[in-house]
Scaffold this motif. Structure first.
Motif, PDB file in Angstrom:
ATOM      1  N   ARG A 154      71.002  33.038 -11.494  1.00  0.00           N
ATOM      2  CA  ARG A 154      71.545  31.681 -11.386  1.00  0.00           C
ATOM      3  C   ARG A 154      70.756  30.807 -12.355  1.00  0.00           C
ATOM      4  O   ARG A 154      69.652  30.347 -12.048  1.00  0.00           O
ATOM      5  N   ARG A 179      69.105  28.208 -14.891  1.00  0.00           N
ATOM      6  CA  ARG A 179      68.753  26.799 -15.053  1.00  0.00           C
ATOM      7  C   ARG A 179      68.449  26.461 -16.504  1.00  0.00           C
ATOM      8  O   ARG A 179      68.502  25.306 -16.902  1.00  0.00           O
ATOM      9  N   ARG A 180      68.097  27.456 -17.278  1.00  0.00           N
ATOM     10  CA  ARG A 180      67.868  27.290 -18.716  1.00  0.00           C
ATOM     11  C   ARG A 180      68.279  28.580 -19.406  1.00  0.00           C
ATOM     12  O   ARG A 180      67.960  29.684 -18.939  1.00  0.00           O
ATOM     13  N   GLY A 225      68.141  22.872 -20.089  1.00  0.00           N
ATOM     14  CA  GLY A 225      67.314  22.886 -18.894  1.00  0.00           C
ATOM     15  C   GLY A 225      65.985  22.171 -19.105  1.00  0.00           C
ATOM     16  O   GLY A 225      65.808  21.391 -20.047  1.00  0.00           O
ATOM     17  N   ALA A 261      75.423  18.796 -13.101  1.00  0.00           N
ATOM     18  CA  ALA A 261      74.875  19.975 -12.454  1.00  0.00           C
ATOM     19  C   ALA A 261      75.696  21.255 -12.574  1.00  0.00           C
ATOM     20  O   ALA A 261      75.116  22.318 -12.718  1.00  0.00           O
ATOM     21  N   GLY A 266      65.886  31.287 -14.384  1.00  0.00           N
ATOM     22  CA  GLY A 266      66.633  30.904 -13.188  1.00  0.00           C
ATOM     23  C   GLY A 266      66.235  31.758 -12.009  1.00  0.00           C
ATOM     24  O   GLY A 266      65.196  32.419 -12.025  1.00  0.00           O
ATOM     25  N   THR A 280      62.080  32.943  -8.986  1.00  0.00           N
ATOM     26  CA  THR A 280      62.363  32.387 -10.308  1.00  0.00           C
ATOM     27  C   THR A 280      61.751  33.298 -11.365  1.00  0.00           C
ATOM     28  O   THR A 280      60.585  33.684 -11.268  1.00  0.00           O
ATOM     29  N   GLU A 318      58.483  29.891 -14.469  1.00  0.00           N
ATOM     30  CA  GLU A 318      58.832  29.376 -15.792  1.00  0.00           C
ATOM     31  C   GLU A 318      57.716  29.779 -16.759  1.00  0.00           C
ATOM     32  O   GLU A 318      56.694  29.101 -16.842  1.00  0.00           O
TER      33      GLU A 318
END
Length: 367
Positions: free
Chosen positions: A100, A102-103, A119, A144, A227, A248, A278
């Motif tokens: 999923r 995010r970036r 992101g 979003a 993500g 993550t 991250e």
């Protein structure tokens, strides 16, 4: 000897008291809460989890606070605690294709399925200190929505048979480097495990060296994505897989040139990196070094430091490196006295040899 030992114990105890005092700092300043570290120093937390081989944000935050921000010490603390934990099972291989996102960015194609997703990133900041408080603007619902699953960028090349294909499950069963010693030559699965636990700064330096011409590779950032990925186990008592949570991850796939040979057509090859949380710089560095270490497998010349398995894998571990360097602070009185005695003997022998050497007499006519 007994008095010296007792004196040493007292000095160590006092040193620990001073350490606790220095770590706490001014008691008039509120103590850092773990939630503050976890939420506002998330990149440091991610690095400690990655190199500590334990995905637990709360424990990583605790280690950072206890180490007063010394990341290597925090990693050491987390690894030490990890050794006390029981192992009750293994997860299924993580499916990062179902991440999923995010970036997600690519340096090879401008238009990719699902689009480029910037992101949270420092890439477009001006690197200026922000002296004013940073205001946070909530993300509106219009910003979003993202596709639930984004296809991999490298699948575009795979569809044209222009990049090497690695079938899932084709790698040998990896050893567990937390329980078994590293041996050489190491297969790729073992190397990747070692690099994942490796020091980010060291791997960054090795990756930089490959870009300066020390590994004959010209890399492209095929895809970098960050993500959440589901974690699945299959307990023996149940007999079917269950999802126990999500973590993550940051994943990087580098694309490198390969001219083919030995029946292999010209195609692109891959370098792979994966980091907890991250950890984009770590994942990219890992991918570059991974590709450099594949030189023997791809029948490439091996002459650069980043292509030397023993050099890279043996020196990338921050805990081992820190231990070997910092152990020099411990008493080495006996060793040094032996070296000192030897040096004095050699110096005295050299002086004696010089005194016994016949001196030549210069002669000649005088005016």
């Amino acid at each position: 000897m007994y008095v010296a030992v007792k004196g040493g114990e007292q000095a160590i105890a006092r040193s620990l008291e001073l350490l606790a005092e220095a770590r706490r700092g001014d008691t008039a300043v509120p103590e850092l809460e773990l939630a503050q570290i976890r939420e506002q120093l998330r990149l440091g937390v991610a690095r400690v989890m990655q190199e500590g081989s334990l995905y637990d944000e709360e424990l990583a935050a605790l280690a950072i606070r206890q180490a007063a921000g010394d990341m290597l010490e925090a990693i050491f603390l987390l690894r030490a605690y990890r050794t006390t934990l029981p192992r009750f099972g293994y997860t299924r291989p993580l499916d990062t294709s179902a991440m999923r996102v995010r970036r997600r960015v690519s340096g090879t194609f401008k238009d990719i399925p699902g689009g480029q997703v910037l992101g949270p990133t420092y890439d477009y900041t001006q690197r200026l200190l922000e002296f004013d408080a940073v205001s946070v603007t909530p993300v509106t619902p219009a910003d979003a929505p993202l596709p639930a699953c984004m296809p991999r960028v490298l699948d575009l090349l795979d569809a044209e048979a222009l990049i090497e294909r690695i079938e899932p499950g084709s790698d040998p069963e990896p050893i567990d480097l937390t329980r078994e010693p590293l041996t050489f030559p190491a297969d790729r699965a073992t190397r990747l495990q070692n690099l994942a636990r490796g020091d980010e700064g060291f791997l960054l330096g090795m990756a930089y060296s490959t870009q300066r011409g020390y590994a004959e590779n010209h890399p492209f950032a095929g895809e970098i994505r960050m993500g959440e990925v589901d974690v699945v186990i299959c307990p023996d008592e149940l007999g079917f897989p269950i999802e126990i949570g999500s973590i993550t991850l940051t994943e990087c796939q580098m694309i490198n040139q390969f001219h083919g040979g030995n029946g292999t057509p010209p195609q692109f090859t891959r370098g792979y990196g994966l980091s907890m949380g991250e950890g984009e710089r770590k994942a990219m560095s890992m991918a570059l070094v991974d590709r450099a270490l594949r030189c023997d497998e791809l029948a490439e010349s091996s002459h650069a430091p980043a292509q030397n398995q023993e050099f890279v894998l043996s020196h990338s571990d921050s805990v081992e490196a820190s231990g070997f360097v910092q152990h020099l602070k411990l008493p080495h009185y006996v060793d040094f006295q032996a070296e000192l005695s030897l040096l004095r003997t050699l110096a005295a022998q050299q002086t004696a040899d010089t005194d016994e050497t016949p001196r030549s007499i210069a002669g000649g006519a005088q005016a």
